[in-house]
Design a protein around this motif. Structure first.
Motif, PDB file in Angstrom:
ATOM      1  N   UNK A 149     -50.750   2.930  19.357  1.00 51.16           N
ATOM      2  CA  UNK A 149     -51.899   3.838  19.375  1.00 51.16           C
ATOM      3  C   UNK A 149     -51.458   5.194  19.895  1.00 51.16           C
ATOM      4  N   UNK A 193     -61.280   1.852  12.375  1.00 54.45           N
ATOM      5  CA  UNK A 193     -62.251   1.275  11.450  1.00 54.45           C
ATOM      6  C   UNK A 193     -61.945   1.570   9.989  1.00 54.45           C
ATOM      7  N   UNK A 194     -60.669   1.821   9.671  1.00 56.32           N
ATOM      8  CA  UNK A 194     -60.250   2.065   8.293  1.00 56.32           C
ATOM      9  C   UNK A 194     -59.045   1.193   7.959  1.00 56.32           C
ATOM     10  N   UNK A 195     -58.762   1.039   6.667  1.00 57.63           N
ATOM     11  CA  UNK A 195     -57.564   0.328   6.265  1.00 57.63           C
ATOM     12  C   UNK A 195     -56.320   1.182   6.471  1.00 57.63           C
ATOM     13  N   UNK A 196     -55.154   0.553   6.620  1.00 55.64           N
ATOM     14  CA  UNK A 196     -53.903   1.315   6.803  1.00 55.64           C
ATOM     15  C   UNK A 196     -53.560   2.140   5.568  1.00 55.64           C
ATOM     16  N   UNK A 199     -53.067  -0.640   0.872  1.00 56.33           N
ATOM     17  CA  UNK A 199     -54.195  -1.321   1.493  1.00 56.33           C
ATOM     18  C   UNK A 199     -55.528  -0.791   0.991  1.00 56.33           C
ATOM     19  N   UNK A 200     -56.514  -1.681   1.009  1.00 57.76           N
ATOM     20  CA  UNK A 200     -57.883  -1.253   0.790  1.00 57.76           C
ATOM     21  C   UNK A 200     -58.438  -0.643   2.072  1.00 57.76           C
ATOM     22  N   UNK A 201     -59.660  -0.178   1.979  1.00 54.57           N
ATOM     23  CA  UNK A 201     -60.286   0.494   3.114  1.00 54.57           C
ATOM     24  C   UNK A 201     -60.859  -0.488   4.141  1.00 54.57           C
ATOM     25  N   UNK A 224     -63.107  -7.467  10.827  1.00 60.83           N
ATOM     26  CA  UNK A 224     -62.692  -6.477   9.829  1.00 60.83           C
ATOM     27  C   UNK A 224     -61.697  -7.170   8.905  1.00 60.83           C
ATOM     28  N   UNK A 277     -59.238  -6.926   5.603  1.00 58.35           N
ATOM     29  CA  UNK A 277     -58.533  -5.918   4.810  1.00 58.35           C
ATOM     30  C   UNK A 277     -57.672  -6.611   3.765  1.00 58.35           C
ATOM     31  N   UNK A 299     -53.331  -5.894  15.897  1.00 52.29           N
ATOM     32  CA  UNK A 299     -52.669  -5.664  14.628  1.00 52.29           C
ATOM     33  C   UNK A 299     -53.267  -6.545  13.538  1.00 52.29           C
ATOM     34  N   UNK A 323     -41.910   5.292   3.074  1.00 54.52           N
ATOM     35  CA  UNK A 323     -41.301   4.084   2.516  1.00 54.52           C
ATOM     36  C   UNK A 323     -39.815   4.374   2.344  1.00 54.52           C
ATOM     37  N   UNK A 369     -53.181   4.076  10.558  1.00 54.01           N
ATOM     38  CA  UNK A 369     -54.505   3.472  10.480  1.00 54.01           C
ATOM     39  C   UNK A 369     -55.447   4.190  11.429  1.00 54.01           C
ATOM     40  N   UNK A 379     -66.157  -4.530   6.826  1.00 53.97           N
ATOM     41  CA  UNK A 379     -66.681  -5.006   8.105  1.00 53.97           C
ATOM     42  C   UNK A 379     -67.718  -6.081   7.821  1.00 53.97           C
ATOM     43  N   UNK A 431     -48.358   1.768  12.296  1.00 56.08           N
ATOM     44  CA  UNK A 431     -47.799   0.432  12.118  1.00 56.08           C
ATOM     45  C   UNK A 431     -46.490   0.533  11.343  1.00 56.08           C
ATOM     46  N   UNK A 451     -50.432   4.150   3.620  1.00 55.24           N
ATOM     47  CA  UNK A 451     -48.978   4.225   3.549  1.00 55.24           C
ATOM     48  C   UNK A 451     -48.515   5.660   3.762  1.00 55.24           C
ATOM     49  N   UNK A 490     -45.300  -7.028  10.028  1.00 53.47           N
ATOM     50  CA  UNK A 490     -45.789  -5.831  10.686  1.00 53.47           C
ATOM     51  C   UNK A 490     -45.431  -5.821  12.165  1.00 53.47           C
ATOM     52  N   UNK A 491     -45.264  -4.627  12.689  1.00 55.37           N
ATOM     53  CA  UNK A 491     -45.230  -4.445  14.119  1.00 55.37           C
ATOM     54  C   UNK A 491     -46.653  -4.483  14.651  1.00 55.37           C
ATOM     55  N   UNK A 492     -46.765  -4.481  15.955  1.00 61.61           N
ATOM     56  CA  UNK A 492     -48.085  -4.587  16.575  1.00 61.61           C
ATOM     57  C   UNK A 492     -48.909  -3.311  16.399  1.00 61.61           C
ATOM     58  N   UNK A 493     -48.221  -2.203  16.154  1.00 57.55           N
ATOM     59  CA  UNK A 493     -48.926  -0.933  16.033  1.00 57.55           C
ATOM     60  C   UNK A 493     -48.888  -0.162  17.338  1.00 57.55           C
ATOM     61  N   UNK A 510     -41.458   0.431   6.013  1.00 57.91           N
ATOM     62  CA  UNK A 510     -42.616   1.279   5.770  1.00 57.91           C
ATOM     63  C   UNK A 510     -43.276   1.681   7.078  1.00 57.91           C
ATOM     64  N   UNK A 544     -47.186   2.860   8.252  1.00 56.53           N
ATOM     65  CA  UNK A 544     -48.575   3.027   7.880  1.00 56.53           C
ATOM     66  C   UNK A 544     -49.307   3.716   9.027  1.00 56.53           C
TER      67      UNK A 544
END
Lengths: 116, 110
Positions: free
Chosen positions: B105, B41-44, A107-109, A91, A93, A43, B49, B38, A112, B88, B46, B100-103, B34, B36
């Motif tokens: 998958x 390899x990308x940002x979360x 959030x931003x993208x 990474x 963010x 996380x 809400x 993810x 890396x 998340x 939203x 945040x929660x751990x997320x 909220x 999210x």
């Protein structure tokens, strides 16, 4: 929705050099921005809270002299990883909180960083 | 005890199934919640809400908050392979930082 732009999306640097990552809120003002680090399959780990016009607040265990944060305007915060080492590869963010009655965080993208 | 608990999964379901993702929390002062999404390899991003207890619907997504039980859920109807991601939960109060929660998958199998 609101847009947060993060640049660069990928960067490779040599060990010992410094790298700057920018975080911009494109269509809203953000007095507060946050910087996170995320390892694979884990996380988000909050590194610091960036407040416009004042010093950042770092989380416990995060070296403030290594991860320099500057929040010079209501739409821009920067994270500089100084004297980067391979273990700093990760990474990164950023997120920005809207300055409104209803606080929403975008959030931003992500960026890396690979230190070789 | 963590402030926010979320089962990390992984959770794998067939396409078209209804997905239920959940988080519990211990801080009764949390005011907003909220979800999210993810991608790798990308940002979360939203998704939802909410401020109050009850349901909020947006397309195939429904967010549910039960403040009395300190429990929030995200339901995904007619799940698609493109919904495969880490989800998340996050919550906060006032101007304080989000927790945040751990997320979880999630994989949707065609």
């Amino acid at each position: 929705g609101a847009v947060v732009s993060q640049h660069p999306s990928r960067v490779i640097c040599k060990s010992g050099t410094s790298v700057k990552i920018e975080c911009r809120s494109l269509d809203f003002q953000a007095t507060t921005m946050f910087w996170y680090r995320q390892f694979p399959k884990q996380s988000l780990m909050l590194m610091a809270t960036s407040n416009e016009g004042s010093k950042a607040t770092y989380e416990q265990g995060v070296e403030k002299d290594k991860f320099l944060i500057n929040h010079a305007s209501l739409t821009l915060s920067t994270l500089t990883v100084t004297s980067a080492h391979p273990e700093d590869s990760s990474f990164y963010i950023c997120s920005a909180r809207t300055d409104s009655v209803i606080n929403t965080i975008y959030f931003g993208e992500g960026s890396w960083l690979t230190v070789v | 005890q963590k402030e926010v608990e979320q089962d990390p999964g992984p959770l794998s379901v067939p396409e078209g199934a209804i997905v239920s993702l959940n988080c519990t929390y211990s801080n009764s002062a949390f005011q907003y919640f909220m979800w999210y999404r993810q991608y790798s390899r990308k940002g979360p991003e939203l998704l939802m809400y909410t401020y109050s207890s009850g349901n909020k619907e947006d397309g195939r997504f429904t967010a549910q908050v039960d403040k009395s039980s300190k429990y929030i859920s995200l339901f995904i109807r007619d799940s698609q392979p493109s919904d495969s991601a880490t989800y998340l939960c996050a919550m906060g109060q006032g101007a304080q930082k989000l927790v945040f929660g751990q997320g979880t998958r999630l994989t949707i199998n065609p």
